[in-house]
Design an enzyme around this catalytic site. Structure first.
Site, PDB file in Angstrom:
ATOM      1  CB  THR A 192       5.616  25.225   5.545  1.00 42.80           C
ATOM      2  OG1 THR A 192       6.802  24.471   5.276  1.00 42.80           O
ATOM      3  CG2 THR A 192       4.421  24.451   5.058  1.00 42.80           C
ATOM      4  CG  HIS A 224      12.791  14.785  11.196  1.00 42.97           C
ATOM      5  ND1 HIS A 224      12.614  15.985  10.576  1.00 42.97           N
ATOM      6  CD2 HIS A 224      12.221  13.882  10.381  1.00 42.97           C
ATOM      7  CE1 HIS A 224      11.969  15.810   9.441  1.00 42.97           C
ATOM      8  NE2 HIS A 224      11.718  14.536   9.299  1.00 42.97           N
ATOM      9  CG  HIS A 225      12.160  10.327   9.136  1.00 37.62           C
ATOM     10  ND1 HIS A 225      10.836  10.224   8.818  1.00 37.62           N
ATOM     11  CD2 HIS A 225      12.620  11.375   8.416  1.00 37.62           C
ATOM     12  CE1 HIS A 225      10.515  11.155   7.935  1.00 37.62           C
ATOM     13  NE2 HIS A 225      11.576  11.871   7.675  1.00 37.62           N
ATOM     14  CG  HIS A 251      -1.554   1.330   1.530  1.00 37.64           C
ATOM     15  ND1 HIS A 251      -2.594   1.847   0.798  1.00 37.64           N
ATOM     16  CD2 HIS A 251      -1.285   2.262   2.481  1.00 37.64           C
ATOM     17  CE1 HIS A 251      -2.937   3.023   1.287  1.00 37.64           C
ATOM     18  NE2 HIS A 251      -2.154   3.312   2.316  1.00 37.64           N
ATOM     19  CG  ASP A 271       6.165  17.328 -26.934  1.00 41.44           C
ATOM     20  OD1 ASP A 271       6.397  16.921 -25.779  1.00 41.44           O
ATOM     21  OD2 ASP A 271       5.518  16.673 -27.760  1.00 41.44           O
ATOM     22  NE  ARG A 279       4.103   3.534  10.793  1.00 36.39           N
ATOM     23  CZ  ARG A 279       5.005   4.133  10.003  1.00 36.39           C
ATOM     24  NH1 ARG A 279       6.004   4.832  10.513  1.00 36.39           N
ATOM     25  NH2 ARG A 279       4.916   4.037   8.703  1.00 36.39           N
ATOM     26  CE1 TYR A 336       8.826  19.431   3.431  1.00 42.32           C
ATOM     27  CE2 TYR A 336      10.887  18.287   3.748  1.00 42.32           C
ATOM     28  CZ  TYR A 336       9.826  18.979   4.264  1.00 42.32           C
ATOM     29  OH  TYR A 336       9.737  19.205   5.594  1.00 42.32           O
ATOM     30  CE  LYS A 373       6.091  26.898  -0.742  1.00 44.08           C
ATOM     31  NZ  LYS A 373       5.661  27.446  -2.033  1.00 44.08           N
TER      32      LYS A 373
END
Lengths: 538, 178
Positions: free
Chosen positions: A340, A314-315, A88, A117, A462, A269, A343
């Site tokens: 961010t 940071h993961h 998935h 093109d 998870r 990103y 934006k």
């Protein structure tokens, strides 16, 4: 909804062209679709392929949610459950979101910058036609003895080396092919934007979708090769006796995570910057105001891209990094919220005192802004090192990245599809059905993902097929939201098919009153060949 | 077209460069971990003289625990003589591990050490360790494996327990006999 562009010589030319019926489309299915080098055909192929993958990956999500509807093992073997979560993730990242953006780039970038093109049309054909093979390779492993990849889409070693199924080589080759496809697509985008802009289309006049894609393309060519490298290391570790990640031979499994996330964080990103471009096209159109802070949008995008290379660990806060490194990655991660935020405020400022109307693309765009911001906030929470120790590998993380990827990236793709469907097909979408699609999606996506925050805070991990009893009620609600969201997407399928088969109102050249840009100066559907002579840029 | 070709060439160079960079991260990572002692990687053999230059801190007692793992599919046994030692930083200690090859074939093993918590890794100094050598064992053979170590007196105050774990791996071919 009148065209108002009949006075434009370019459009009337093209109009005549299409009425006379020689748009020089190749004859026959094979020549038209398999050999095609036309950017619009390839764009359509990419978009249809990604939609098919979206439904495939979505079906797997339904299987996951069906198993999690109740505690205990009802439907699946745990190993098959793991294959479902893995495939998935892989399909949604590499098969749905990324090809959808490449499809939009193919369709819109040449049209938006006044190019006839893409710069490298044959390579364009190749980069698309690799994909069906890549995904066939990956999906067929599900039917093999020992099953398909079951180690999570992040394929951490040693799960993917020592403990992985025999089919892992096919997974590796599939990822190689996806990487080659993305790299070729990215090179094509860069060369097109740099070399094929119409005279007078300076860099700071580029539509933001083009700008965000240019930056995304640079991210792609910088990190997809690193992904190719890390899967190659997994391949040689598993089959050829190397020990990059095997402590027995002096390797280190934690190093896998470093290399993977050096790719992985810029990758997230890659999946959101083109969304920013889409929203920056749609919000001004339906606010009937020019985009607020164009230049700051460009710089914000570039700084997000630059920072994305400095935040990968940071993961990995829980792998036992020294405090100094944890602080560095924590602060760098939080720094990203500044561009961010620029934006988000620019979009809101664009809407401020605009004369807003709420057509379906705008509804999806507004939902994007709100829900993506929620995803951004939970991202900030995850960035705080000490609390990340609690959130790590829980449903809080699942909630966070589904908010930014489903109600972020996917919603922006939906918004883009509704916005440009009239241009692609020449027919307006069914407004009633589209509104149904929007409201069903909006409600169900929140029923689906919002309670996951609480599950995560309460400690539900998870990637498990079974869970403790106290999570039962919330999981049942989440699953119902999931089924509703899945079914809602079938409405989208109907809307798209109706448009493609020409059921509905004919679309004007510029169906949106407030729209700006070269794509609206040509008839709908866009002729097969456009900008054969460079357009005039005001 | 010439400018396109140059640009494509440049971008391809970036792609190949980044592919190489992915692999370059491997040695860079090793160097980085060796320098900083991150990831519980213990530094290499320490000269015994380094210990005599330090005084013995009899005020302080640090617990050193010994843990062993056998990698999957390997039929060896590796047991420490004692499970833990109370040690004074700066003092030299000797330990023994007993390794037995329970399988029916001659094999060569290699133990890989790791220290937890990682912040303490650089303060557990081994002057002699079986983990520096490959260990061949014939089928059914048993060997006593020595370890001499001392805990550095500079060990941060908040660390009171160091866990030294050994994971024993089978080396593919006993080539370096001789």
């Amino acid at each position: 909804m009148s065209t108002g562009s009949a006075s434009n010589p370019l459009v009337s030319d093209a109009d005549e062209h299409i009425h006379e019926g020689h748009d020089h489309k190749p004859k026959g299915f094979l020549a038209r679709w398999v050999y095609t080098t036309n950017h619009k055909d390839i764009g359509s192929l990419y978009l249809l392929f990604s939609f098919a993958m979206f439904l495939t990956g979505g079906a797997m999500a339904m299987v996951i949610r069906a198993e999690l509807f109740q505690p205990g093992l009802q439907l699946l073997e745990p190993n098959f459950f793991n294959q479902m979560t893995t495939v998935h993730g892989l399909i949604m990242v590499f098969g749905a979101v990324m090809p959808a953006f490449v499809g939009l780039a193919n369709w819109m970038i040449p049209v938006m910058i006044g190019a006839p093109d893409m710069a490298l049309p044959r390579m364009n054909n190749w980069s698309f036609w690799i994909l069906p093979f890549a995904f066939s390779l990956m999906l067929m492993t599900l039917f093999m003895e020992g099953g398909g990849p079951n180690f999570g889409w992040t394929f951490y070693a040693p799960l993917s080396t020592k403990y992985s199924p025999d089919s892992t080589a096919l997974f590796v080759f599939a990822v190689h092919l996806m990487g080659i496809s993305s790299i070729m697509g990215a090179i094509n985008v860069i060369v097109t934007i740099v070399n094929l802009r119409a005279p007078g289309m300076t860099m700071m006049k580029l539509p933001l979708f083009v700008w965000t894609w240019l930056i995304t393309a640079f991210l792609l060519i910088a990190v997809m090769p690193v992904l190719a490298g890390v899967v190659t290391m997994v391949l040689t570790d598993k089959y050829f006796g190397t020990s990059f990640f095997d402590a027995a031979g002096g390797g280190d499994p934690v190093m896998f995570q470093h290399i993977f996330w050096f790719f992985g964080h810029p990758e997230v990103y890659i999946m959101i910057l083109p969304s920013f471009g889409i929203i920056s096209a749609i919000v001004p159109t339906f606010s009937r105001k020019p985009l607020f802070g164009y230049a700051s949008m460009v710089y914000a995008t570039a700084s997000i891209a630059g920072l994305s290379f400095l935040v990968w660990a940071h993961h990995m806060f829980t792998t036992g990094m020294p405090v100094a490194a944890e602080l560095f990655f924590m602060y760098c991660t939080m720094l990203i919220s500044i561009p961010t935020g620029v934006k988000v405020f620019n979009w809101v400022a664009t809407m401020w005192r605009g004369s807003l109307t709420f057509e379906v693309p705008m509804l999806f765009a507004i939902a994007f802004i709100v829900l993506f911001t929620i995803g951004g906030f939970s991202g900030l929470m995850l960035a705080i090192t000490p609390v990340d120790f609690q959130y790590h590998d829980t449903y809080f993380v699942v909630a966070h990245f589904h908010y930014v990827l489903v109600s972020g990236a996917i919603f922006s793709i939906m918004a883009a599809s509704y916005y440009w469907l009239p241009k692609w097909t020449g027919y307006m979408y069914d407004e009633g059905l589209a509104k149904w699609h929007f409201w069903c999606s909006l409600i169900s996506v929140n029923v689906l993902f919002f309670p996951m925050h609480f599950l995560g805070l309460a400690g539900m991990p998870r990637r498990i097929p079974d869970y403790a009893l106290q999570f039962a009620n919330v999981n049942a609600v989440v699953s119902l939201g999931g089924f509703a969201f899945g079914l809602s997407q079938l409405i989208f399928l109907v809307v798209v098919i109706k448009c493609m088969r020409g059921k509905g109102e004919r679309a004007a050249a510029k169906p949106w009153e407030g729209a700006e840009g070269l794509e609206w100066e040509m008839p709908s559907p866009a002729p097969y060949h456009t900008h054969t002579t460079p357009p005039e840029i005001k | 077209m010439a400018s396109s070709r140059r640009l494509v060439g440049g971008l391809c160079l970036v792609v190949f460069g980044m592919f190489g960079f992915g692999f370059a991260l491997v040695p860079l990572y090793q160097v980085f971990c060796d320098l900083t002692g991150l990831n519980g990687k213990t530094s290499n053999i320490v000269n015994a003289q380094a210990q005599s230059s330090q005084g013995i801190d009899i005020e302080r007692i640090v617990t050193v625990e010994f843990v062993t793992y056998i990698s999957k599919g390997m039929q060896w046994q590796l047991t420490p003589k004692v499970e833990q030692l109370k040690v004074h930083p700066g003092q030299m200690y000797e330990m023994e591990f007993i390794a037995t090859n329970l399988s029916a074939k001659d094999q060569v093993g290699q133990a890989v050490p790791s220290v937890s918590p990682g912040q303490g890794a650089n303060y557990l100094n081994k002057t002699e360790c079986f983990c520096f050598n490959q260990q061949p064992l014939a089928a059914g053979e048993t060997a006593t494996l020595p370890l001499r170590f001392f805990v550095d007196t500079e060990l941060p105050q908040d660390i009171s327990t160091l866990t030294l774990s050994y994971t024993l791996y089978e080396l593919p071919q006993p080539q370096q006999k001789g």
